[in-house]
Write a protein that holds these residues in place. Structure first.
Motif, PDB file in Angstrom:
ATOM      1  N   ASP A   1      35.866  41.818  37.027  1.00 58.46           N
ATOM      2  CA  ASP A   1      37.285  41.754  37.372  1.00 58.46           C
ATOM      3  C   ASP A   1      37.493  40.668  38.433  1.00 58.46           C
ATOM      4  O   ASP A   1      37.040  40.807  39.569  1.00 58.46           O
ATOM      5  CB  ASP A   1      37.758  43.104  37.894  1.00 58.46           C
ATOM      6  N   PRO A   2      38.174  39.579  38.097  1.00 59.16           N
ATOM      7  CA  PRO A   2      38.367  38.490  39.063  1.00 59.16           C
ATOM      8  C   PRO A   2      39.260  38.861  40.238  1.00 59.16           C
ATOM      9  O   PRO A   2      39.275  38.158  41.250  1.00 59.16           O
ATOM     10  CB  PRO A   2      39.010  37.380  38.209  1.00 59.16           C
ATOM     11  N   SER A   3      39.994  39.994  40.097  1.00 59.99           N
ATOM     12  CA  SER A   3      40.878  40.414  41.188  1.00 59.99           C
ATOM     13  C   SER A   3      40.125  41.140  42.291  1.00 59.99           C
ATOM     14  O   SER A   3      40.686  41.430  43.344  1.00 59.99           O
ATOM     15  CB  SER A   3      41.994  41.317  40.648  1.00 59.99           C
ATOM     16  N   ILE A   4      38.858  41.440  42.055  1.00 59.87           N
ATOM     17  CA  ILE A   4      38.037  42.132  43.051  1.00 59.87           C
ATOM     18  C   ILE A   4      37.112  41.138  43.735  1.00 59.87           C
ATOM     19  O   ILE A   4      36.329  40.449  43.079  1.00 59.87           O
ATOM     20  CB  ILE A   4      37.212  43.266  42.399  1.00 59.87           C
ATOM     21  N   ASP A   5      37.198  41.070  45.032  1.00 57.44           N
ATOM     22  CA  ASP A   5      36.350  40.188  45.836  1.00 57.44           C
ATOM     23  C   ASP A   5      35.325  41.050  46.571  1.00 57.44           C
ATOM     24  O   ASP A   5      35.658  41.736  47.534  1.00 57.44           O
ATOM     25  CB  ASP A   5      37.203  39.418  46.844  1.00 57.44           C
ATOM     26  N   PRO A   6      34.068  41.076  46.107  1.00 58.63           N
ATOM     27  CA  PRO A   6      33.045  41.920  46.742  1.00 58.63           C
ATOM     28  C   PRO A   6      32.918  41.682  48.237  1.00 58.63           C
ATOM     29  O   PRO A   6      32.677  42.624  49.009  1.00 58.63           O
ATOM     30  CB  PRO A   6      31.763  41.541  45.995  1.00 58.63           C
ATOM     31  N   PHE A   7      33.077  40.441  48.673  1.00 57.71           N
ATOM     32  CA  PHE A   7      32.967  40.139  50.101  1.00 57.71           C
ATOM     33  C   PHE A   7      34.060  40.867  50.889  1.00 57.71           C
ATOM     34  O   PHE A   7      33.800  41.465  51.938  1.00 57.71           O
ATOM     35  CB  PHE A   7      33.063  38.634  50.336  1.00 57.71           C
TER      36      PHE A   7
END
Length: 410
Positions: free
Chosen positions: A34-40
């Protein structure tokens, strides 16, 4: 010569929320891509949960000076945020500030999205993991949840929404307890002790982990040993002597030995010097755990670990008060969960944590095992007095468990 540390520790895991096993693998892959989720950015949310949970733990420790304390930070905070889906405006902002999420610089929608990401780490299929977890929201029949809230409760927090007649409190209590008993295969009984007649919502979640003590070196046996409680009391407990690879070091600022192990889930066991438990609890901060990462030093260690059976029930509403969050299901909060004309005003939120740690593949004491030249001089850690424990996911740093084990058999 053998180095002896009169210490103690333990192993545990924790988890959250329920998702049907059929959909988990696909759903988790979707989250990973999911590109909307930024793990950082989501790790910032995880660090914030850890900071808040230690502050919460300190408040709980002041109220319970000598007993067991065990809860899941991410589960408790997730429950509060899930409830906040039904409030608007200043009240919602108050909740985020009390939980310190305003310091992350993230908008509210992204914070909720990060919980969806963080919770995936502990949503394991029942057949593949010793972890069992779930969440259910019981709503008074006839009241309406906003469709958007229902979807977010299910999709983000993996919880079911169930209609309940709270006007008959005895029947409602029986319905909830029977439902949770079936969900946990009878591992949790009588989760709800009482319900007020004006209850309109009850949020239940549970975490169960049935762990096993294993040794990669096949050097393990069990025997009865003393476990030292407070006030110079002792009890006899089954203690597993185990030889394995651990990180072991001393933190002088906390007057404690620390044992660390695990890969997917990292377990920190903090073993205060005798009589120093309360002092350690007052000094402990989350940065201590960040500093411990720099101290990791893997080596062979002989550990005496108690066979463990600990179960704790947390009243999340009381925990909210400790965090400075006041009840928010009212007209002032512009609540969207319940109809405005409902006579029901009370709500209950319970988080149940169950931890067992049993021996696996043990056998009678053998001199050949303990005297093996590979670990004959390995340090000895005796887990025979109260200790602190912190568990986090190694990938996203989500804090899964935090507590004090004062008695391994409660």
């Amino acid at each position: 010569m053998m180095t002896s540390f009169s210490s103690q520790g333990l192993l545990l895991l924790a988890g959250l929320c329920f998702l049907l096993p059929r959909t988990q693998t696909t759903y988790h892959k979707e989250l990973d891509n999911d590109p909307s989720i930024d793990p950082f950015q989501c790790r910032k949310v995880a660090f914030t949960i850890s900071n808040v949970s230690i502050s919460l733990y300190k408040e709980m420790a002041q109220k319970s000076r000598n007993g067991n304390i065990l809860f899941s930070p991410i589960r408790v905070v997730a429950a509060i945020l899930m409830l906040s889906l039904g409030v608007k405006g200043n009240v919602s902002q108050h909740i985020l500030e009390a939980l310190r999420f305003n310091k992350t610089g993230l908008p509210e929608a992204e914070i909720h999205k990060c919980f969806q990401y963080l919770l995936r780490a502990v949503n394991q299929p029942t057949g593949m993991s010793p972890l069992k977890s779930g969440g259910s929201m019981f709503i008074h029949q006839g009241l309406k949840l906003v469709d958007k809230s229902v979807k977010r409760i299910k999709d983000i927090y993996f919880s079911e929404v169930i209609s309940t007649n709270f006007s008959d409190s005895s029947s409602a209590k029986r319905q909830i307890n029977n439902y949770m008993m079936k969900k946990t295969n009878k591992e949790i009984l009588n989760m709800v002790k009482e319900l007020k007649k004006d209850t309109f919502l009850a949020l239940m979640n549970y975490i169960i982990w049935n762990g096993r003590i294993v040794s990669d070196f096949e050097c393990q046996f069990i025997q009865m040993e003393d476990f030292h409680l407070e006030y110079r009391k002792t009890i006899k407990v089954a203690m597993v002597t185990n030889v394995d690879m651990y990180h072991l070091f001393r933190v002088e600022e906390l007057s404690s030995m620390v044992l660390v192990y695990g890969y997917t889930l990292v377990t920190y066991i903090i073993i205060p010097d005798k009589g120093k438990m309360h002092q350690v609890e007052e000094r402990l901060t989350y940065p201590h755990f960040r500093q411990m990462i720099q101290r990791l030093n893997l080596r062979i260690v002989k550990v005496h670990t108690p066979v463990l059976s600990v179960s704790e029930t947390s009243d999340v509403v009381s925990m909210m008060s400790l965090l400075g969050i006041t009840p928010f299901f009212n007209k002032e909060a512009n609540c969207t969960v319940a109809a405005e004309d409902t006579p029901q005003k009370s709500f209950k939120v319970i988080s149940k944590a169950v931890l067992t740690l049993e021996n696996m593949g043990t056998r009678p004491p053998m001199d050949l095992c303990l005297k093996n030249e590979l670990w004959a001089n390995a340090p000895l850690v005796q887990i025979n007095r109260p200790f602190l424990i912190f568990i986090q996911d190694s990938t996203n740093y989500a804090p899964l468990f935090l507590g004090r084990v004062a008695n391994p058999r409660k």
